[in-house]
Design a protein around this motif. Structure first.
Motif, PDB file in Angstrom:
ATOM      1  N   GLY A 197     -12.603  -4.950  20.297  1.00  0.00           N
ATOM      2  CA  GLY A 197     -13.438  -5.741  19.407  1.00  0.00           C
ATOM      3  C   GLY A 197     -13.232  -5.463  17.933  1.00  0.00           C
ATOM      4  N   GLU A 198     -12.603  -4.354  17.601  1.00  0.00           N
ATOM      5  CA  GLU A 198     -12.336  -4.021  16.195  1.00  0.00           C
ATOM      6  C   GLU A 198     -10.943  -4.496  15.833  1.00  0.00           C
ATOM      7  N   GLU A 199     -10.819  -5.111  14.664  1.00  0.00           N
ATOM      8  CA  GLU A 199      -9.520  -5.604  14.218  1.00  0.00           C
ATOM      9  C   GLU A 199      -9.067  -4.827  12.984  1.00  0.00           C
ATOM     10  N   PRO A 200      -7.749  -4.751  12.773  1.00  0.00           N
ATOM     11  CA  PRO A 200      -7.248  -4.063  11.580  1.00  0.00           C
ATOM     12  C   PRO A 200      -7.758  -4.725  10.301  1.00  0.00           C
ATOM     13  N   THR A 201      -8.028  -3.923   9.305  1.00  0.00           N
ATOM     14  CA  THR A 201      -8.441  -4.391   7.987  1.00  0.00           C
ATOM     15  C   THR A 201      -7.205  -4.476   7.113  1.00  0.00           C
ATOM     16  N   PRO A 202      -6.857  -5.649   6.575  1.00  0.00           N
ATOM     17  CA  PRO A 202      -5.704  -5.729   5.679  1.00  0.00           C
ATOM     18  C   PRO A 202      -5.879  -4.756   4.506  1.00  0.00           C
ATOM     19  N   SER A 203      -4.822  -4.015   4.197  1.00  0.00           N
ATOM     20  CA  SER A 203      -4.919  -3.024   3.125  1.00  0.00           C
ATOM     21  C   SER A 203      -3.549  -2.669   2.571  1.00  0.00           C
ATOM     22  N   PHE A 204      -3.561  -2.160   1.341  1.00  0.00           N
ATOM     23  CA  PHE A 204      -2.378  -1.577   0.708  1.00  0.00           C
ATOM     24  C   PHE A 204      -2.878  -0.581  -0.326  1.00  0.00           C
ATOM     25  N   CYS A 205      -1.969   0.187  -0.911  1.00  0.00           N
ATOM     26  CA  CYS A 205      -2.345   1.199  -1.903  1.00  0.00           C
ATOM     27  C   CYS A 205      -1.479   1.080  -3.149  1.00  0.00           C
ATOM     28  N   LEU A 206      -2.073   1.418  -4.278  1.00  0.00           N
ATOM     29  CA  LEU A 206      -1.344   1.623  -5.520  1.00  0.00           C
ATOM     30  C   LEU A 206      -1.520   3.083  -5.907  1.00  0.00           C
ATOM     31  N   ILE A 246       3.095  -0.060   0.679  1.00  0.00           N
ATOM     32  CA  ILE A 246       2.761  -1.196   1.535  1.00  0.00           C
ATOM     33  C   ILE A 246       3.593  -1.127   2.810  1.00  0.00           C
ATOM     34  N   GLY A 247       3.061  -1.642   3.889  1.00  0.00           N
ATOM     35  CA  GLY A 247       3.827  -1.623   5.128  1.00  0.00           C
ATOM     36  C   GLY A 247       3.193  -2.451   6.219  1.00  0.00           C
ATOM     37  N   ASP A 248       3.884  -2.483   7.348  1.00  0.00           N
ATOM     38  CA  ASP A 248       3.428  -3.202   8.538  1.00  0.00           C
ATOM     39  C   ASP A 248       2.956  -4.602   8.189  1.00  0.00           C
ATOM     40  N   LEU A 249       3.864  -5.369   7.564  1.00  0.00           N
ATOM     41  CA  LEU A 249       3.514  -6.701   7.072  1.00  0.00           C
ATOM     42  C   LEU A 249       3.489  -7.749   8.185  1.00  0.00           C
ATOM     43  N   PHE A 250       4.507  -7.801   8.998  1.00  0.00           N
ATOM     44  CA  PHE A 250       4.591  -8.657  10.186  1.00  0.00           C
ATOM     45  C   PHE A 250       4.328 -10.137   9.978  1.00  0.00           C
ATOM     46  N   ILE A 251       3.221 -10.520   9.355  1.00  0.00           N
ATOM     47  CA  ILE A 251       2.780 -11.915   9.338  1.00  0.00           C
ATOM     48  C   ILE A 251       2.807 -12.419   7.896  1.00  0.00           C
ATOM     49  N   PRO A 252       3.964 -12.901   7.428  1.00  0.00           N
ATOM     50  CA  PRO A 252       4.092 -13.226   6.006  1.00  0.00           C
ATOM     51  C   PRO A 252       3.158 -14.341   5.531  1.00  0.00           C
ATOM     52  N   ASP A 253       2.788 -15.258   6.410  1.00  0.00           N
ATOM     53  CA  ASP A 253       1.915 -16.344   5.956  1.00  0.00           C
ATOM     54  C   ASP A 253       0.453 -15.913   5.892  1.00  0.00           C
ATOM     55  N   LEU A 281      -4.236  18.234   3.814  1.00  0.00           N
ATOM     56  CA  LEU A 281      -4.112  19.246   4.856  1.00  0.00           C
ATOM     57  C   LEU A 281      -3.131  20.297   4.365  1.00  0.00           C
ATOM     58  N   GLU A 282      -3.583  21.537   4.315  1.00  0.00           N
ATOM     59  CA  GLU A 282      -2.760  22.675   3.889  1.00  0.00           C
ATOM     60  C   GLU A 282      -2.027  22.405   2.580  1.00  0.00           C
ATOM     61  N   GLY A 283      -2.735  21.834   1.614  1.00  0.00           N
ATOM     62  CA  GLY A 283      -2.190  21.612   0.279  1.00  0.00           C
ATOM     63  C   GLY A 283      -1.325  20.373   0.138  1.00  0.00           C
ATOM     64  N   LYS A 284      -1.139  19.636   1.212  1.00  0.00           N
ATOM     65  CA  LYS A 284      -0.346  18.407   1.168  1.00  0.00           C
ATOM     66  C   LYS A 284      -1.275  17.209   1.304  1.00  0.00           C
ATOM     67  N   PHE A 285      -0.812  16.059   0.815  1.00  0.00           N
ATOM     68  CA  PHE A 285      -1.614  14.838   0.826  1.00  0.00           C
ATOM     69  C   PHE A 285      -0.934  13.825   1.736  1.00  0.00           C
ATOM     70  N   PHE A 286      -1.717  13.217   2.611  1.00  0.00           N
ATOM     71  CA  PHE A 286      -1.200  12.275   3.609  1.00  0.00           C
ATOM     72  C   PHE A 286      -1.870  10.923   3.414  1.00  0.00           C
ATOM     73  N   VAL A 287      -1.047   9.862   3.376  1.00  0.00           N
ATOM     74  CA  VAL A 287      -1.567   8.511   3.147  1.00  0.00           C
ATOM     75  C   VAL A 287      -0.891   7.525   4.096  1.00  0.00           C
ATOM     76  N   ASN A 288      -1.710   6.744   4.782  1.00  0.00           N
ATOM     77  CA  ASN A 288      -1.244   5.598   5.541  1.00  0.00           C
ATOM     78  C   ASN A 288      -1.897   4.380   4.899  1.00  0.00           C
ATOM     79  N   PRO A 289      -1.103   3.454   4.316  1.00  0.00           N
ATOM     80  CA  PRO A 289      -1.702   2.320   3.612  1.00  0.00           C
ATOM     81  C   PRO A 289      -2.275   1.257   4.544  1.00  0.00           C
ATOM     82  N   GLY A 290      -2.061   1.389   5.844  1.00  0.00           N
ATOM     83  CA  GLY A 290      -2.513   0.363   6.781  1.00  0.00           C
ATOM     84  C   GLY A 290      -1.552  -0.813   6.792  1.00  0.00           C
TER      85      GLY A 290
END
Length: 196
Positions: free
Chosen positions: A146-155, A9-16, A123-132
């Motif tokens: 006009g496009e807004e970020p989609t709230p997301s996280f990963c397990l 999880i990351g880039d939380l910024f807005i706790p409410d 990519l080249e045998g490695k795995f890259f993940v950005n949870p948003g």
């Protein structure tokens, strides 16, 4: 080896504006990897109570936490997993620069943040993940007008050399109704990693 769920999880910024709090309950998650930009103590306390093992790296807005590392490495099964906020990678989100960072950290999986947009690829045998961004925090440089970020996280569920990634995204349909969608992405560490 028994698996345990790892929250990324990351880039939380807005706790409410935390649409996923109801989904994240203590006792189900073994470790939290936070990619920075917590920005408040309440969010830290929430993550701390989710799992016995909370690992955090510094985001560029974590000004009240000067002692946080810029990157860390953890091991799950046979996978070395590196994580960083991403603001130290120039250009942020660039696949070649992320590959260089993964090689420098000597990791199989690199988790990075900063773009507020979910991504997962090999990519080249490695795995890259950005949870948003878990809260869908606004970003000025990564989305078309006009496009807004989609709230997301990963397990992540890691067993041996296999990582199963569950991506949770809060989607809004044409009628304005919000629903949580879950996608599954799998990665298996290659026994013969690519060389260059």
């Amino acid at each position: 080896m028994a698996s345990r769920l790892v929250l990324v999880i990351g880039d939380l910024f807005i706790p409410d504006r935390a649409p996923f709090k109801k989904l994240l309950t203590p006792g189900k998650i073994g470790q939290v990897l936070c990619l920075g930009n917590l920005t408040d103590k309440e969010t830290y306390e929430f993550l701390r109570q989710l799992a016995p093992d909370l690992q955090i790296v510094k985001g560029h807005f974590d000004v009240d936490a000067p002692n946080l590392a810029l990157s860390k490495v953890v091991t799950h099964g046979s996978l070395r997993i590196g994580f960083t906020h991403g603001h130290t990678i120039i250009s942020p989100g660039d696949a070649d620069n992320l590959l260089i960072s993964a090689r420098q950290m000597d990791v199989d999986v690199l988790l990075w943040g900063g773009t507020h947009k979910f991504e997962a690829y090999e990519l080249e045998g490695k795995f890259f993940v950005n949870p948003g961004s878990a809260t869908g925090a606004f970003s000025t440089s990564w989305f078309p007008d006009g496009e807004e970020p989609t709230p997301s996280f990963c397990l992540m569920d890691v067993q041996g050399d296999v990582l199963v990634l569950y991506v949770y995204q809060l989607k809004t349909d044409a009628n304005g109704v919000e629903n949580v969608g879950v996608e599954k992405v799998s990665y298996r560490k290659s026994s013969n990693p690519a060389t260059s």
